[in-house]
Write a protein that holds these residues in place. Structure first.
Motif, PDB file in Angstrom:
ATOM      1  N   GLN A  14     113.924  25.068  41.416  1.00 15.48           N
ATOM      2  CA  GLN A  14     112.767  25.219  40.535  1.00 15.48           C
ATOM      3  C   GLN A  14     112.480  23.872  39.888  1.00 15.48           C
ATOM      4  O   GLN A  14     113.402  23.193  39.425  1.00 15.48           O
ATOM      5  CB  GLN A  14     113.019  26.270  39.446  1.00 15.48           C
ATOM      6  N   LEU A  15     111.232  23.479  39.889  1.00 14.73           N
ATOM      7  CA  LEU A  15     110.830  22.255  39.206  1.00 14.73           C
ATOM      8  C   LEU A  15     110.351  22.634  37.816  1.00 14.73           C
ATOM      9  O   LEU A  15     109.240  23.144  37.643  1.00 14.73           O
ATOM     10  CB  LEU A  15     109.723  21.546  39.987  1.00 14.73           C
ATOM     11  N   LEU A  16     111.234  22.440  36.823  1.00  8.39           N
ATOM     12  CA  LEU A  16     110.907  22.815  35.444  1.00  8.39           C
ATOM     13  C   LEU A  16     110.432  24.268  35.387  1.00  8.39           C
ATOM     14  O   LEU A  16     109.375  24.581  34.857  1.00  8.39           O
ATOM     15  CB  LEU A  16     109.854  21.870  34.867  1.00  8.39           C
ATOM     16  N   LYS A  17     111.220  25.154  35.999  1.00 12.69           N
ATOM     17  CA  LYS A  17     110.992  26.604  36.035  1.00 12.69           C
ATOM     18  C   LYS A  17     109.865  27.022  36.974  1.00 12.69           C
ATOM     19  O   LYS A  17     109.522  28.202  37.038  1.00 12.69           O
ATOM     20  CB  LYS A  17     110.737  27.154  34.623  1.00 12.69           C
ATOM     21  N   TYR A  18     109.295  26.072  37.729  1.00 11.00           N
ATOM     22  CA  TYR A  18     108.269  26.428  38.707  1.00 11.00           C
ATOM     23  C   TYR A  18     108.929  26.564  40.075  1.00 11.00           C
ATOM     24  O   TYR A  18     109.530  25.622  40.586  1.00 11.00           O
ATOM     25  CB  TYR A  18     107.151  25.374  38.745  1.00 11.00           C
ATOM     26  N   ASP A  19     108.805  27.720  40.679  1.00  7.51           N
ATOM     27  CA  ASP A  19     109.482  28.035  41.940  1.00  7.51           C
ATOM     28  C   ASP A  19     108.880  27.224  43.094  1.00  7.51           C
ATOM     29  O   ASP A  19     107.665  27.205  43.289  1.00  7.51           O
ATOM     30  CB  ASP A  19     109.325  29.532  42.211  1.00  7.51           C
ATOM     31  N   LEU A  20     109.755  26.556  43.867  1.00  5.46           N
ATOM     32  CA  LEU A  20     109.302  25.741  44.991  1.00  5.46           C
ATOM     33  C   LEU A  20     109.519  26.428  46.343  1.00  5.46           C
ATOM     34  O   LEU A  20     109.519  25.767  47.383  1.00  5.46           O
ATOM     35  CB  LEU A  20     110.029  24.390  44.977  1.00  5.46           C
ATOM     36  N   THR A  21     109.687  27.744  46.318  1.00  4.84           N
ATOM     37  CA  THR A  21     109.894  28.485  47.571  1.00  4.84           C
ATOM     38  C   THR A  21     108.754  28.263  48.559  1.00  4.84           C
ATOM     39  O   THR A  21     108.984  28.051  49.756  1.00  4.84           O
ATOM     40  CB  THR A  21     110.049  29.994  47.291  1.00  4.84           C
ATOM     41  N   ALA A  22     107.533  28.289  48.073  1.00  6.61           N
ATOM     42  CA  ALA A  22     106.368  28.130  48.958  1.00  6.61           C
ATOM     43  C   ALA A  22     106.361  26.751  49.603  1.00  6.61           C
ATOM     44  O   ALA A  22     105.990  26.608  50.780  1.00  6.61           O
ATOM     45  CB  ALA A  22     105.075  28.355  48.177  1.00  6.61           C
ATOM     46  N   ASP A  23     106.772  25.728  48.856  1.00 13.88           N
ATOM     47  CA  ASP A  23     106.830  24.367  49.403  1.00 13.88           C
ATOM     48  C   ASP A  23     107.789  24.312  50.587  1.00 13.88           C
ATOM     49  O   ASP A  23     107.478  23.716  51.630  1.00 13.88           O
ATOM     50  CB  ASP A  23     107.294  23.389  48.323  1.00 13.88           C
TER      51      ASP A  23
END
Length: 400
Positions: A14-23
């Protein structure tokens, strides 16, 4: 034979609690298509498969979904563990994965030969030393009361000795075959980003590139997220992470490395750029300047752009603080999501709350940064460097 070198997937990141699964999903889709279209024979993954030692169920699913697609390809897969990975977690399905031509080496093994893999394809033979992240116990014996400087030197010496043994084993058993060494460590001269966790006590135990000797034909490194060439003459490469994992990586061109082997020699190393699906962008200036930049930003990508906002104002005031909060909470642009923000005053009233700039999220601050700031606020302390080194050792033991 074509060999693809990648590393530092950090599944579950997670980038600062933003999920990077889609990336990562988009990268994995591209990777599979590239392996198919370019007839890649070997896939090397040099550590940090997962972002956490105990991955979430969603992270496991993403990993196994990828492996299910990879086993349908005529491609040998070799995966090693990194400092973010748990060797036990990676190794758990290793015996099962062997049946699908997937070799996993989650941690250093008792027997050197268990980390050597021979690949024979298209009348070419390649020997791979799949060396994972080496823990303290793998490379030295600790002793009570040893100094910090002694520990650092022992780690450096231990790493040099370990890779010398790897080269010796190759020469005794595979001499004459093309030789690739995988590794997950910090090599001096590498350029760090904000998203790498300190490895082997704050990277102070980094080794020189000549540690690998002249025996390997290619050294496939992981750990450093910024792609870079450590030695073009010796073919020592960090391929970097496939997606940006911090704002310090926003300008990096993400890549994979493809090694072409012809007549038992490396013909060339191609740097293949990975398609970019998301922007990380920093907006900095006064409140008015930042607001204007946000409103005119129009670049569209597959995934929403993630923004870092840094506002610099002259004089501290409640009005400025309220205007800043209103700005970061407003719906100014549908192409952007703000995940990091900071408000700075050039002239501000010092107080107990000034340990970090206003607007700093605790998720942005590493334990080491917090400790260093605490030392700054404690006047009269002596031996602060020794305290910092002791704290680094604690973090290492806790794997933080």
């Amino acid at each position: 034979m074509k060999i693809l070198h990648t590393s530092d997937w950090h599944i579950g990141k997670q980038l600062l609690k933003y999920d990077l699964t889609a990336d990562l999903d988009l990268f994995f889709e591209w990777l599979i298509n590239y392996i198919k279209s370019e007839d890649i024979d070997v896939l090397l993954v040099s550590g940090d498969v997962f972002d956490q030692a105990n991955p979430s169920q969603a992270a496991f699913k993403q990993y196994y979904d990828l492996l299910k697609k990879l086993i349908n390809l005529d491609c040998k897969i070799i995966i090693t563990g990194g400092n973010h990975d748990s060797s036990a977690v990676l190794n758990a399905p290793a015996e099962l994965l062997k049946t699908f031509d997937i070799t996993v080496v989650g941690g250093a093994t008792q027997r050197v030969e268990d980390m050597f893999v021979t690949v024979e394809k298209n009348n070419e033979t390649v020997v791979v030393a799949a060396i994972p992240f080496l823990k303290d116990r793998d490379i030295r014996k600790s002793a009570a009361g040893e100094s910090y400087a002694t520990k650092i030197e022992q780690i450096k010496s231990g790493l040099r000795g370990y890779f010398t043994n790897i080269n010796n084993y190759y020469q005794q058993n595979y001499s004459g075959e093309l030789f690739i060494v995988m590794g997950h460590l910090y090599v001096q001269g590498s350029e760090l980003s904000e998203s790498e966790r300190d490895i082997q006590i704050g990277n102070q135990a980094g080794v020189e590139a000549n540690m690998f000797g002249e025996t390997p034909d290619y050294v496939a490194l992981g750990h450093i997220h910024k792609p870079q060439v450590i030695s073009r003459e010796q073919n020592i490469y960090y391929c970097g992470s496939p997606v940006p994992l911090s704002f310090s990586e926003k300008e990096d061109r993400k890549q994979i490395n493809v090694i072409t082997v012809v007549n038992n020699e490396i013909e060339n190393v191609d740097i293949i750029p990975i398609p970019k699906h998301r922007n990380l962008i920093t907006f900095e200036g006064s409140l008015q300047e930042v607001e204007e930049k946000l409103n005119i930003y129009s670049e569209e990508t597959t995934l929403t752009s993630l923004a870092e906002i840094i506002v610099n104002e002259e004089v501290e005031s409640l009005e400025r603080r309220q205007a800043f909060e209103a700005l970061i909470n407003s719906q100014f642009n549908s192409n952007i999501e703000v995940v990091k923000s900071r408000l700075n005053f050039r002239n501000k009233i010092r107080g107990a709350s000034d340990a970090f700039e206003v607007g700093t999220d605790v998720a942005d601050v590493t334990p080491m940064q917090m400790f260093e700031k605490k030392l700054e606020l404690q006047s009269g302390l002596e031996n602060t460097e020794e305290l910092k080194n002791a704290f680094r050792e604690i973090l290492e033991e806790l794997n933080l």
